[in-house]
Design a protein around this motif. Structure first.
Motif, PDB file in Angstrom:
ATOM      1  N   TRP A 105      -2.131   3.234  -5.824  1.00 30.27           N
ATOM      2  CA  TRP A 105      -2.658   4.394  -5.461  1.00 30.27           C
ATOM      3  C   TRP A 105      -2.497   4.689  -3.993  1.00 30.27           C
ATOM      4  O   TRP A 105      -2.984   3.841  -3.244  1.00 30.27           O
ATOM      5  CB  TRP A 105      -3.819   4.527  -5.878  1.00 30.27           C
ATOM      6  CG  TRP A 105      -4.046   4.610  -7.478  1.00 30.27           C
ATOM      7  CD1 TRP A 105      -4.230   3.840  -8.305  1.00 30.27           C
ATOM      8  CD2 TRP A 105      -3.857   5.874  -8.250  1.00 30.27           C
ATOM      9  NE1 TRP A 105      -4.369   4.129  -9.660  1.00 30.27           N
ATOM     10  CE2 TRP A 105      -4.192   5.647  -9.596  1.00 30.27           C
ATOM     11  CE3 TRP A 105      -3.657   7.452  -7.779  1.00 30.27           C
ATOM     12  CZ2 TRP A 105      -4.159   6.617 -10.581  1.00 30.27           C
ATOM     13  CZ3 TRP A 105      -3.406   8.264  -8.989  1.00 30.27           C
ATOM     14  CH2 TRP A 105      -3.902   7.895 -10.301  1.00 30.27           C
ATOM     15  N   GLY A 106      -2.245   5.762  -3.545  1.00 33.41           N
ATOM     16  CA  GLY A 106      -2.167   6.459  -2.118  1.00 33.41           C
ATOM     17  C   GLY A 106      -3.584   6.728  -1.881  1.00 33.41           C
ATOM     18  O   GLY A 106      -4.319   7.233  -2.752  1.00 33.41           O
ATOM     19  N   ARG A 107      -4.144   6.735  -0.817  1.00 33.62           N
ATOM     20  CA  ARG A 107      -5.599   7.489  -0.409  1.00 33.62           C
ATOM     21  C   ARG A 107      -5.471   9.001  -0.628  1.00 33.62           C
ATOM     22  O   ARG A 107      -6.744   9.270  -0.376  1.00 33.62           O
ATOM     23  CB  ARG A 107      -5.652   6.998   1.137  1.00 33.62           C
ATOM     24  CG  ARG A 107      -5.945   5.633   1.353  1.00 33.62           C
ATOM     25  CD  ARG A 107      -6.601   5.275   2.643  1.00 33.62           C
ATOM     26  NE  ARG A 107      -6.930   3.823   2.807  1.00 33.62           N
ATOM     27  CZ  ARG A 107      -7.603   3.449   3.820  1.00 33.62           C
ATOM     28  NH1 ARG A 107      -7.882   3.961   4.749  1.00 33.62           N
ATOM     29  NH2 ARG A 107      -7.841   2.152   3.838  1.00 33.62           N
ATOM     30  N   CYS A 155       5.193  10.206  -0.119  1.00 32.90           N
ATOM     31  CA  CYS A 155       4.458   8.890  -0.387  1.00 32.90           C
ATOM     32  C   CYS A 155       5.493   7.808  -0.170  1.00 32.90           C
ATOM     33  O   CYS A 155       6.387   7.431  -0.913  1.00 32.90           O
ATOM     34  CB  CYS A 155       3.827   9.002  -1.704  1.00 32.90           C
ATOM     35  SG  CYS A 155       2.794   7.393  -2.243  1.00 32.90           S
ATOM     36  N   GLN A 166       0.891  -1.266  -0.071  1.00 29.92           N
ATOM     37  CA  GLN A 166      -0.131  -0.055  -0.012  1.00 29.92           C
ATOM     38  C   GLN A 166       1.022   1.378   0.037  1.00 29.92           C
ATOM     39  O   GLN A 166       2.000   1.645   0.406  1.00 29.92           O
ATOM     40  CB  GLN A 166      -0.880   0.072   1.284  1.00 29.92           C
ATOM     41  CG  GLN A 166      -2.067  -1.186   1.404  1.00 29.92           C
ATOM     42  CD  GLN A 166      -2.751  -0.907   2.484  1.00 29.92           C
ATOM     43  OE1 GLN A 166      -2.363  -0.377   3.545  1.00 29.92           O
ATOM     44  NE2 GLN A 166      -4.016  -1.521   2.191  1.00 29.92           N
ATOM     45  N   GLN A 170       1.279   5.217   1.388  1.00 33.44           N
ATOM     46  CA  GLN A 170       0.512   6.294   2.122  1.00 33.44           C
ATOM     47  C   GLN A 170       1.149   7.326   1.822  1.00 33.44           C
ATOM     48  O   GLN A 170       2.479   7.498   1.925  1.00 33.44           O
ATOM     49  CB  GLN A 170       1.167   5.619   3.634  1.00 33.44           C
ATOM     50  CG  GLN A 170       0.450   6.612   4.688  1.00 33.44           C
ATOM     51  CD  GLN A 170      -1.005   6.645   4.834  1.00 33.44           C
ATOM     52  OE1 GLN A 170      -1.678   5.688   4.745  1.00 33.44           O
ATOM     53  NE2 GLN A 170      -1.477   7.696   4.893  1.00 33.44           N
ATOM     54  N   THR A 179      -3.714  12.916   0.232  1.00 30.33           N
ATOM     55  CA  THR A 179      -3.775  14.003   1.422  1.00 30.33           C
ATOM     56  C   THR A 179      -4.161  15.299   0.936  1.00 30.33           C
ATOM     57  O   THR A 179      -3.939  15.834  -0.231  1.00 30.33           O
ATOM     58  CB  THR A 179      -2.160  13.937   1.524  1.00 30.33           C
ATOM     59  OG1 THR A 179      -1.974  14.922   2.865  1.00 30.33           O
ATOM     60  CG2 THR A 179      -1.199  14.392   0.476  1.00 30.33           C
ATOM     61  N   TYR A 239      -2.692  12.723  -4.634  1.00 27.75           N
ATOM     62  CA  TYR A 239      -2.667  11.223  -4.513  1.00 27.75           C
ATOM     63  C   TYR A 239      -1.384  10.872  -5.090  1.00 27.75           C
ATOM     64  O   TYR A 239      -1.009  11.467  -6.291  1.00 27.75           O
ATOM     65  CB  TYR A 239      -3.915  10.772  -5.553  1.00 27.75           C
ATOM     66  CG  TYR A 239      -5.036  10.929  -4.965  1.00 27.75           C
ATOM     67  CD1 TYR A 239      -5.929  12.069  -5.462  1.00 27.75           C
ATOM     68  CD2 TYR A 239      -5.822  10.063  -4.046  1.00 27.75           C
ATOM     69  CE1 TYR A 239      -7.190  12.138  -4.789  1.00 27.75           C
ATOM     70  CE2 TYR A 239      -6.975  10.381  -3.538  1.00 27.75           C
ATOM     71  CZ  TYR A 239      -7.806  11.459  -4.124  1.00 27.75           C
ATOM     72  OH  TYR A 239      -9.120  11.776  -3.575  1.00 27.75           O
TER      73      TYR A 239
END
Length: 115
Positions: free
Chosen positions: A105-107, A21, A2, A4, A109, A93
């Motif tokens: 993909w990051g969630r 990231c 994942q 972040q 910010t 992202y």
């Protein structure tokens, strides 16, 4: 694995932020790492990208103000945001493409720039 993303926040126009990231594990065969953003009511747009070979591209709207960097060994990508404008307000992202079609993909910010 994942991604972040972190580093977002509220800043005044003209200010700076640094987005980071990081992956929870190593990503092999990275082709490109990039940052996208999506403002309310707008489509997600590509902000900056860096290939494994070091080729960098920026959206015209951020050229000269944002700087992307990456560390393939750490599966990490960074975005330095300078001279921020209210129109830079968006959720940012991070994205990593490995191989041909493996996408991470990051969630996201949140970056908010006040005038």
């Amino acid at each position: 694995v994942q991604l972040q993303a972190s580093g977002g926040g509220l800043v005044q126009a003209g200010g700076s932020l640094r987005l980071s990231c990081a992956a929870s594990g190593r990503i092999a065969n990275i082709n490109v790492m990039d940052w996208y953003r999506q403002a309310p009511g707008k489509q997600r747009e590509l902000v900056a990208s860096i290939t494994s070979g070091g080729r960098i591209n920026y959206a015209d709207s951020v050229k000269g103000r944002f700087t992307i960097s990456g560390d393939n060994a750490k599966s990490a990508v960074y975005l330095q945001l300078n001279s921020l404008k209210p129109e830079d307000t968006a959720v940012y992202y991070c994205h990593v493409r490995a191989g041909i079609v493996l996408d991470f993909w990051g969630r996201g910010t949140q970056v908010t720039v006040s005038s």
